[in-house]
Design an enzyme around this catalytic site. Structure first.
Site, mmCIF file in Angstrom:
data_model
loop_
_atom_site.group_PDB
_atom_site.id
_atom_site.type_symbol
_atom_site.label_atom_id
_atom_site.label_comp_id
_atom_site.label_asym_id
_atom_site.label_seq_id
_atom_site.Cartn_x
_atom_site.Cartn_y
_atom_site.Cartn_z
ATOM 1 C CD GLU A 22 -3.541 -1.855 -31.028
ATOM 2 O OE1 GLU A 22 -3.284 -1.873 -29.420
ATOM 3 O OE2 GLU A 22 -5.323 -1.901 -30.936
ATOM 4 C CG HIS A 63 -4.892 -0.218 -26.990
ATOM 5 N ND1 HIS A 63 -4.784 -2.076 -27.930
ATOM 6 C CD2 HIS A 63 -4.688 -1.278 -26.293
ATOM 7 C CE1 HIS A 63 -5.431 -2.726 -27.165
ATOM 8 N NE2 HIS A 63 -5.704 -2.459 -25.574
ATOM 9 C CB ILE A 64 -3.529 5.071 -24.091
ATOM 10 C CG1 ILE A 64 -4.902 6.617 -23.931
ATOM 11 C CG2 ILE A 64 -2.714 4.968 -23.917
ATOM 12 C CD1 ILE A 64 -4.353 7.256 -23.901
HETATM 13 P P1 NAD Z 1 -15.946 -8.948 -20.203
HETATM 14 O O1 NAD Z 1 -15.710 -10.298 -20.158
HETATM 15 O O2 NAD Z 1 -16.274 -9.136 -18.723
HETATM 16 O O3 NAD Z 1 -16.934 -8.709 -21.187
HETATM 17 C C1 NAD Z 1 -16.979 -8.513 -21.960
HETATM 18 C C2 NAD Z 1 -18.659 -8.969 -22.742
HETATM 19 O O4 NAD Z 1 -18.858 -9.041 -24.347
HETATM 20 C C3 NAD Z 1 -19.518 -10.186 -21.991
HETATM 21 O O5 NAD Z 1 -20.290 -9.662 -21.130
HETATM 22 C C4 NAD Z 1 -19.944 -10.803 -23.475
HETATM 23 O O6 NAD Z 1 -20.791 -11.774 -22.745
HETATM 24 C C5 NAD Z 1 -19.864 -9.980 -24.375
HETATM 25 N N1 NAD Z 1 -20.227 -10.793 -25.334
HETATM 26 C C6 NAD Z 1 -19.284 -11.256 -26.070
HETATM 27 N N2 NAD Z 1 -19.692 -11.796 -27.066
HETATM 28 C C7 NAD Z 1 -20.246 -10.799 -27.895
HETATM 29 C C8 NAD Z 1 -21.214 -10.122 -28.953
HETATM 30 N N3 NAD Z 1 -21.345 -11.099 -29.940
HETATM 31 N N4 NAD Z 1 -22.294 -8.817 -28.697
HETATM 32 C C9 NAD Z 1 -22.720 -8.435 -27.370
HETATM 33 N N5 NAD Z 1 -21.561 -9.130 -26.257
HETATM 34 C C10 NAD Z 1 -20.853 -9.330 -26.599
HETATM 35 O O7 NAD Z 1 -14.560 -8.035 -20.420
HETATM 36 P P2 NAD Z 1 -14.453 -6.318 -20.124
HETATM 37 O O8 NAD Z 1 -13.408 -7.036 -18.782
HETATM 38 O O9 NAD Z 1 -16.023 -5.985 -20.159
HETATM 39 O O10 NAD Z 1 -13.571 -6.774 -21.399
HETATM 40 C C11 NAD Z 1 -14.306 -5.920 -22.515
HETATM 41 C C12 NAD Z 1 -13.048 -5.781 -23.382
HETATM 42 O O11 NAD Z 1 -12.423 -4.459 -23.426
HETATM 43 C C13 NAD Z 1 -11.650 -7.190 -23.255
HETATM 44 O O12 NAD Z 1 -12.073 -8.047 -24.005
HETATM 45 C C14 NAD Z 1 -11.009 -6.010 -23.710
HETATM 46 O O13 NAD Z 1 -11.083 -6.537 -25.240
HETATM 47 C C15 NAD Z 1 -11.155 -4.922 -24.224
HETATM 48 N N6 NAD Z 1 -10.284 -4.122 -22.860
HETATM 49 C C16 NAD Z 1 -9.448 -2.741 -23.620
HETATM 50 C C17 NAD Z 1 -8.314 -2.659 -22.699
HETATM 51 C C18 NAD Z 1 -8.052 -0.974 -23.676
HETATM 52 O O14 NAD Z 1 -6.809 -0.880 -23.476
HETATM 53 N N7 NAD Z 1 -8.306 -0.085 -24.340
HETATM 54 C C19 NAD Z 1 -8.281 -2.618 -21.189
HETATM 55 C C20 NAD Z 1 -8.979 -3.659 -21.445
HETATM 56 C C21 NAD Z 1 -10.242 -4.148 -22.393
#
Ligand code: NAD
Length: 313
Positions: free
Chosen positions: A261, A279-280
């Site tokens: 990115e 990435h917003i």
């Molecule tokens: P979270 O920790 O609540 O949920 C992540 C889930 O993924 C967990 O329940 C975990 O058990 C599951 N997981 C882990 N490995 C796995 C696999 N191999 N297969 C299936 N499931 C699996 O996190 P969240 O708050 O839901 O956020 C998820 C992701 O979103 C974050 O880790 C982050 O990377 C991304 N995110 C992106 C933005 C963005 O701006 N685009 C913003 C916030 C979060």
């Protein structure tokens, strides 16, 4: 008043800076370079970052006073957690502050993808009326497969159910009963690939999820599937996705995150069946203010040796 020194090297909203300033000396340097972080870090008790600043082993080695690092947001893949542990530095994040924003962005992408919103808008802005070329599809009645059913995956499930979608999901770390409680039918990954019309990814980036969506995984999906990724670049193998878009195995993809990115104008970003946002997903005023408030509370609690809500290590 304790004279803690707190360095903030990424964007952080005013409400969080105010809360911290009541108890500590705050240096707000959004956009600070990696070299400057390394040079400045020895005098600080706490460091606050978002996703841009990389908190590497070198930073921890130089940080002789550092007690806590706060990540305003969810993913901590920009922080070397093993180094943090070996230097006895606490890492905290704000795991729920951005949930609603990312879930809403995911739904926005899903709707835009199946109704060709950006293609239609681009045509209008170039003076073309492309009504006959643009045929959409409905989400209602379709199957949404969610991979990763934590905070964001669950919030997406709730909203997709309201649109009339059948929601199935895969998360190896959540018990089936808990998945059902989130309104999602738990299935194995192969079944999810075979049944889902739209697949949305909500897993963290770690060694088990890096490139989990490769050519082989895509080959097991329904032909004409739509993919939406607001999780992390690196979860989907971008070369494999591009080939699948070219062959029609994937009808369309909506991406907010990229392996690198910014990605520049790659063949994937430029593909006509791709909607790309920079990435917003978490970037709403409400989510950013919430993340700053949560991290300010958590950083001060860590400095005061009080119980923490969101300690990662
Ligand atoms: P979270 O920790 O609540 O949920 C992540 C889930 O993924 C967990 O329940 C975990 O058990 C599951 N997981 C882990 N490995 C796995 C696999 N191999 N297969 C299936 N499931 C699996 O996190 P969240 O708050 O839901 O956020 C998820 C992701 O979103 C974050 O880790 C982050 O990377 C991304 N995110 C992106 C933005 C963005 O701006 N685009 C913003 C916030 C979060």
């Amino acid at each position: 008043m304790a004279q803690w020194k707190i360095l903030i090297t990424d964007k952080f909203t005013e409400n969080g800076i105010e809360a911290l300033s009541a108890a500590a000396e705050v240096e707000y340097q959004p956009g600070m370079t990696a070299g400057d972080v390394l040079a400045s870090i020895p005098k600080f008790d706490a460091l606050i970052v978002r996703g841009r600043t990389k908190v590497t082993a070198d930073v921890f080695a130089a940080a002789s006073n550092l007690k806590v690092v706060g990540r305003a947001g969810v993913g901590v893949d920009n922080i070397d957690l093993a180094s943090a542990q070996s230097h006895h530095v606490t890492i905290v994040n704000s795991p729920t502050a951005t949930t609603t924003a990312v879930a809403e962005h995911t739904l926005a992408l899903m709707l835009a993808l199946t109704k060709s919103v950006s293609r239609a808008d681009a045509a209008m802005k170039s003076g073309r009326w492309t009504k006959k070329q643009l045929m959409g599809s409905e989400l209602s009645g379709k199957v949404l497969g969610i991979i990763g059913l934590g905070n964001i995956g669950s919030a997406v499930a709730q909203r997709a159910t309201a649109l009339g979608m059948t929601v199935i999901g895969f998360d190896p770390l959540i018990a089936d009963a808990d998945v059902r409680n989130r309104g999602v039918d738990p299935v194995a990954l192969d079944e999810l690939y075979a049944r889902a019309d739209v697949i949305s990814f909500h897993v963290p980036l770690n060694p088990s999820t890096r490139n989990m969506i490769d050519g082989q995984a895509i080959a097991h999906m329904k032909r004409g599937v739509y993919l939406v990724c607001t999780a992390r670049g690196g979860v989907i193998d971008e070369t494999a996705l591009h080939s699948a878009l070219e062959s029609g195995q994937v009808a369309g993809a909506a991406l907010d995150v990229y392996a690198q990115e910014p990605p520049g104008l790659t063949a994937l970003v430029a593909h006509p069946n791709v909607i790309a946002t920079p990435h917003i997903a978490a970037q709403t005023q409400e989510a950013q203010a919430r993340a700053s408030a949560d991290i300010a509370d958590e950083i001060l609690a860590a400095l005061r040796d009080e119980p923490l809500r969101w300690k990662i290590v």
